[in-house]
Design an enzyme around this catalytic site. Sequence first.
Site, PDB file in Angstrom:
ATOM      1  N   HIS A 192       0.888  -1.165   0.000  1.00 21.44           N
ATOM      2  CA  HIS A 192       0.000   0.000   0.000  1.00 21.44           C
ATOM      3  C   HIS A 192       0.922   1.209   0.000  1.00 21.44           C
ATOM      4  O   HIS A 192       1.946   1.218   0.699  1.00 21.44           O
ATOM      5  CB  HIS A 192      -0.896   0.022   1.261  1.00 21.44           C
ATOM      6  CG  HIS A 192      -2.151  -0.780   1.129  1.00 21.44           C
ATOM      7  ND1 HIS A 192      -2.777  -1.371   2.200  1.00 21.44           N
ATOM      8  CD2 HIS A 192      -2.910  -1.069   0.032  1.00 21.44           C
ATOM      9  CE1 HIS A 192      -3.866  -2.006   1.768  1.00 21.44           C
ATOM     10  NE2 HIS A 192      -3.964  -1.829   0.462  1.00 21.44           N
ATOM     11  N   ASP A 198       1.155   4.047   1.311  1.00 20.62           N
ATOM     12  CA  ASP A 198       1.633   4.742   2.525  1.00 20.62           C
ATOM     13  C   ASP A 198       2.797   3.997   3.198  1.00 20.62           C
ATOM     14  O   ASP A 198       3.419   4.522   4.116  1.00 20.62           O
ATOM     15  CB  ASP A 198       0.489   5.003   3.530  1.00 20.62           C
ATOM     16  CG  ASP A 198      -0.277   3.773   3.959  1.00 20.62           C
ATOM     17  OD1 ASP A 198      -0.427   2.843   3.143  1.00 20.62           O
ATOM     18  OD2 ASP A 198      -0.730   3.726   5.118  1.00 20.62           O
ATOM     19  N   ASP A 203       0.513  -3.308   8.756  1.00 23.66           N
ATOM     20  CA  ASP A 203      -0.948  -3.116   8.831  1.00 23.66           C
ATOM     21  C   ASP A 203      -1.605  -4.478   8.977  1.00 23.66           C
ATOM     22  O   ASP A 203      -1.352  -5.381   8.184  1.00 23.66           O
ATOM     23  CB  ASP A 203      -1.472  -2.475   7.541  1.00 23.66           C
ATOM     24  CG  ASP A 203      -1.178  -0.993   7.467  1.00 23.66           C
ATOM     25  OD1 ASP A 203      -0.477  -0.490   8.364  1.00 23.66           O
ATOM     26  OD2 ASP A 203      -1.647  -0.349   6.515  1.00 23.66           O
ATOM     27  N   HIS A 227       0.584   4.148  13.127  1.00 21.08           N
ATOM     28  CA  HIS A 227      -0.415   4.084  12.052  1.00 21.08           C
ATOM     29  C   HIS A 227      -1.744   4.625  12.573  1.00 21.08           C
ATOM     30  O   HIS A 227      -2.783   3.971  12.515  1.00 21.08           O
ATOM     31  CB  HIS A 227      -0.548   2.635  11.560  1.00 21.08           C
ATOM     32  CG  HIS A 227      -1.093   2.518  10.169  1.00 21.08           C
ATOM     33  ND1 HIS A 227      -2.430   2.357   9.905  1.00 21.08           N
ATOM     34  CD2 HIS A 227      -0.492   2.555   8.954  1.00 21.08           C
ATOM     35  CE1 HIS A 227      -2.613   2.267   8.594  1.00 21.08           C
ATOM     36  NE2 HIS A 227      -1.453   2.395   7.995  1.00 21.08           N
TER      37      HIS A 227
HETATM   38 ZN   LIG Z   1      -1.119   1.736   6.031  1.00 23.47          ZN
HETATM   39 ZN   LIG Z   2      -2.193  -1.085   4.358  1.00 22.75          ZN
END
Ligand SMILES: [Zn+2]
Ligand SMILES: [Zn+2]
Length: 310
Positions: A68, A70, A216, A271
Amino acid sequence: MTRITVSFLGTTASIPTKYRNHAAIYLTYQSENEHCFLWDCGEGTQRQIFLAGLNFMRLDHIFITHWHADHFAGLFGLLETMSLEKRKKPLYLYGPEASKFFEVLAELGYSSKGFAVNPIDVPFDSKEKTILLEDEEYQIVSVPVNHGIPAVAYAFIEKDRVKIDKKKAASLGLPKKGPIYKKLKRNGEIIYKGKKILLKDVSFIERGKKVVYSGDTRPCASLVSIAKDADLLIHECTYFDNDFDERNHSSIEDIVKIAKETKAKQIVLTHISRRYQSIKELQKIVEKVAGDELKGKIKIAKDFMTLKIE
Ligand SMILES: [Zn+2]
Ligand SMILES: [Zn+2]
């Protein structure tokens, strides 16, 4: 004595804020030598490294938890800068499907790198941990996590160390220091002034330190198992209330359960969704949900926060 230093370079979820950059953690392990690693490389990470007074040229191994944006959008610029700074050493880039994604990055734009980037595909579909990097003193391992796409967590695990008990050594007439200790550790025994000395009689085991980063994920059994008794568990905590629909992330209530299951000594939440701006308010929620049993154990990460584990 050895030391792990963890520098948080980015602590936001998905969208950056005035105070929080995209995900990146710079981990330094100091023993006789110094080893530096980067876990995730969100947009702007190279500048965060400058601002933190760290050195990206010391990084030989970069670990991406998942693709992802980010968590990886800073890679392109960081690799360009390394090349402009005339890096020659090869770089190892770890991540689930790392080869596939690095191939795209390598084709982007008009540039040629003066160093090799070796992508390492990290397994993401078994429950087992995988040893990705190992030397005499430590391992870096991965375990798959649950994020709706291929995603992994990473752990830095220092190996247990045999230490000399100076009092016991002195009581057997051994000198305070000297090359005999190296030999004793290597062979398990030595003859000193005609007397046989066994390593086990003058030593003890110092447990290795462990730092785990979830990337994540929603709550996940493989992560809990690798984080058992960790000195530091860095866990994503995107939500601090129950007002959310998607379940590919963790909330503070999940973290409290994970804290109890893992018995990690310290937990740092990162996060953080941009919907939460006040760190004081968040800390109050943490204290309320965590209760007395976990009092003081759970902290909220800030950009440029540094933790030392000795
Ligand atoms: Zn993330
Ligand atoms: Zn993610």
